[in-house]
Design a protein around this motif. Structure first.
Motif, mmCIF file in Angstrom:
data_model
loop_
_atom_site.group_PDB
_atom_site.id
_atom_site.type_symbol
_atom_site.label_atom_id
_atom_site.label_comp_id
_atom_site.label_asym_id
_atom_site.label_seq_id
_atom_site.Cartn_x
_atom_site.Cartn_y
_atom_site.Cartn_z
ATOM 1 N N ARG A 1 -5.245 -11.140 6.205
ATOM 2 C CA ARG A 1 -4.072 -10.422 6.718
ATOM 3 C C ARG A 1 -3.309 -9.748 5.576
ATOM 4 O O ARG A 1 -2.889 -8.594 5.686
ATOM 5 C CB ARG A 1 -3.147 -11.386 7.457
ATOM 6 C CG ARG A 1 -1.968 -10.710 8.154
ATOM 7 C CD ARG A 1 -1.024 -11.742 8.733
ATOM 8 N NE ARG A 1 -0.369 -12.509 7.685
ATOM 9 C CZ ARG A 1 0.686 -12.068 7.012
ATOM 10 N NH1 ARG A 1 1.206 -10.878 7.266
ATOM 11 N NH2 ARG A 1 1.225 -12.817 6.072
ATOM 12 N N ARG B 1 -2.614 -5.692 4.868
ATOM 13 C CA ARG B 1 -1.307 -5.094 4.636
ATOM 14 C C ARG B 1 -1.275 -4.327 3.313
ATOM 15 O O ARG B 1 -0.610 -3.298 3.200
ATOM 16 C CB ARG B 1 -0.221 -6.177 4.631
ATOM 17 C CG ARG B 1 0.022 -6.793 5.997
ATOM 18 C CD ARG B 1 1.085 -7.878 5.930
ATOM 19 N NE ARG B 1 2.384 -7.341 5.564
ATOM 20 C CZ ARG B 1 3.252 -6.801 6.425
ATOM 21 N NH1 ARG B 1 2.935 -6.724 7.710
ATOM 22 N NH2 ARG B 1 4.409 -6.344 6.021
ATOM 23 N N LEU C 1 -0.709 -2.990 13.141
ATOM 24 C CA LEU C 1 0.454 -3.449 12.381
ATOM 25 C C LEU C 1 1.441 -4.194 13.270
ATOM 26 O O LEU C 1 1.971 -5.247 12.893
ATOM 27 C CB LEU C 1 1.140 -2.239 11.738
ATOM 28 C CG LEU C 1 2.361 -2.516 10.858
ATOM 29 C CD1 LEU C 1 1.965 -3.358 9.646
ATOM 30 C CD2 LEU C 1 2.982 -1.196 10.401
ATOM 31 N N GLN D 1 5.704 0.116 8.389
ATOM 32 C CA GLN D 1 5.473 -1.237 7.878
ATOM 33 C C GLN D 1 6.750 -1.822 7.274
ATOM 34 O O GLN D 1 7.115 -2.966 7.563
ATOM 35 C CB GLN D 1 4.369 -1.193 6.815
ATOM 36 C CG GLN D 1 3.957 -2.550 6.283
ATOM 37 C CD GLN D 1 2.878 -2.420 5.213
ATOM 38 O OE1 GLN D 1 3.010 -1.635 4.273
ATOM 39 N NE2 GLN D 1 1.808 -3.182 5.356
ATOM 40 N N THR E 1 8.922 -4.930 8.764
ATOM 41 C CA THR E 1 9.133 -6.080 7.891
ATOM 42 C C THR E 1 10.618 -6.396 7.757
ATOM 43 O O THR E 1 11.038 -7.562 7.844
ATOM 44 C CB THR E 1 8.523 -5.816 6.508
ATOM 45 O OG1 THR E 1 7.114 -5.591 6.647
ATOM 46 C CG2 THR E 1 8.739 -7.009 5.583
#
Length: 324
Positions: free
Chosen positions: A187, A191, A209, A241, A245
């Protein structure tokens, strides 16, 4: 010749302009005393003192107004200097004023142009190096660590198959821990280097994502989006992303809306959460990183409060043919 005379007149120094303004006021006051009907007795009468005081007040006011008007462009320049942000390009100051003031504003605008160009070049090199390092680390995680853990899993399976029954349960637990670690490494590698972006495209990469966020993500993607070049697609992916996050870590949100809309020559990415919002907090490294990436491809990024609550991030990028 007339143009040359006009240019020389416009090049009067700041000291010269202030001197001329004061001289004009003093000459006007002297002319009033010489040619006006007012005279001063010895000793001065009260009426004469009042007239002179009123004249002095008028002279000071006129002097202050003239100097304020003459130096007004410097006030605009000072405000621009204190508020400018190279990550938020805006219109340049109009080079209004005369002589040194206009030259100073023009020089300031040129300096900002150079700083923005140099920052863009430096940011491009830094982000390019960052992406290259991410690819290298992701490749090593996949090839080195991933393969080693896979070999460990196979070895544990062989040992578990040959072990007594009372040890197999413990070995199976170690296998599960190792398998979870391997999944986590994969994972992280995804990323760091979104291989699905290169292989399947932007929409598939965004769907993959959102599946890793742990949030409820409502997705909406237009069909037949305008084509984007590889650099722009990576910027869109990285902004999404970083936004997801930040939402998962700081927003205290449980739902996010992610949309990708196509326009005739643009693509718009929009992220909206239902968290606590950005309030008056200063922009962190994540948002500033988004702005740097957006500037690299000439995109427009807006970060602000959502309605009725939460945070909204909007990124508008140009289509491939527009950038070309």
């Amino acid at each position: 010749m007339a143009g040359s005379d006009h240019g020389e007149a416009a090049r009067v120094s700041l000291f010269g302009r202030i001197f001329l303004l004061n001289a004009l006021v003093l000459v006007a006051a002297a002319a009033l005393l010489v040619f006006g009907p007012v005279t001063v007795s010895t000793p001065a009468l009260l009426r004469e003192v009042l007239v002179l005081a009123a004249g002095l007040v008028v002279m000071l006011i006129a002097n202050a107004v003239l100097i304020r008007v003459g130096l007004a462009p410097l006030g605009r320049l000072t405000r621009a200097m204190t508020t400018i942000d190279l990550l938020k390009p805006g219109p340049r100051l109009a080079a209004r004023g005369h002589g040194e003031i206009a030259e100073l504003i023009t020089t300031f605008n040129s300096m900002i142009d150079r700083l923005e160009a140099e920052r863009g070049y430096s940011a491009a090199r830094a982000l390019s190096a960052q992406e290259a390092e991410r690819r290298r680390v992701a490749q090593e995680l996949h090839d080195e660590v991933g393969q080693s853990l896979t070999a460990v899993l196979l070895g544990l399976k062989r040992v578990a198959d040959q072990s007594p029954q009372d040890m197999r349960e413990e070995l199976h637990q170690v296998q599960e821990i190792t398998r979870s670690t391997l999944d986590e490494i994969r994972r992280i590698a995804r990323r760091l280097r979104p291989g699905v972006l290169e292989e399947l495209g932007l929409v598939s990469a965004l769907k993959a994502l959102t599946a890793e966020t742990g949030l409820t993500v409502r997705q909406s993607f237009d069909k037949n989006l305008p084509a984007l070049d590889a650099e722009t697609e990576l910027v869109v992916y990285r902004v999404a992303q970083e936004g997801l996050t930040n939402t998962a870590r700081h927003a205290q949100a449980d739902e996010v809306e992610l949309t990708l809309r196509g326009r005739p020559s643009e693509v718009e990415l929009r992220l909206r959460d239902n968290g606590r919002g950005i309030r008056d907090n200063a922009e962190g490294a994540g948002i500033r990183g988004m702005r740097e990436r957006a500037l690299l491809v000439g995109a427009e990024l807006a970060v602000g409060p959502a309605t009725p609550r939460g945070t909204e991030i909007t990124l508008v990028v140009k289509a491939k043919e527009e950038r070309g």
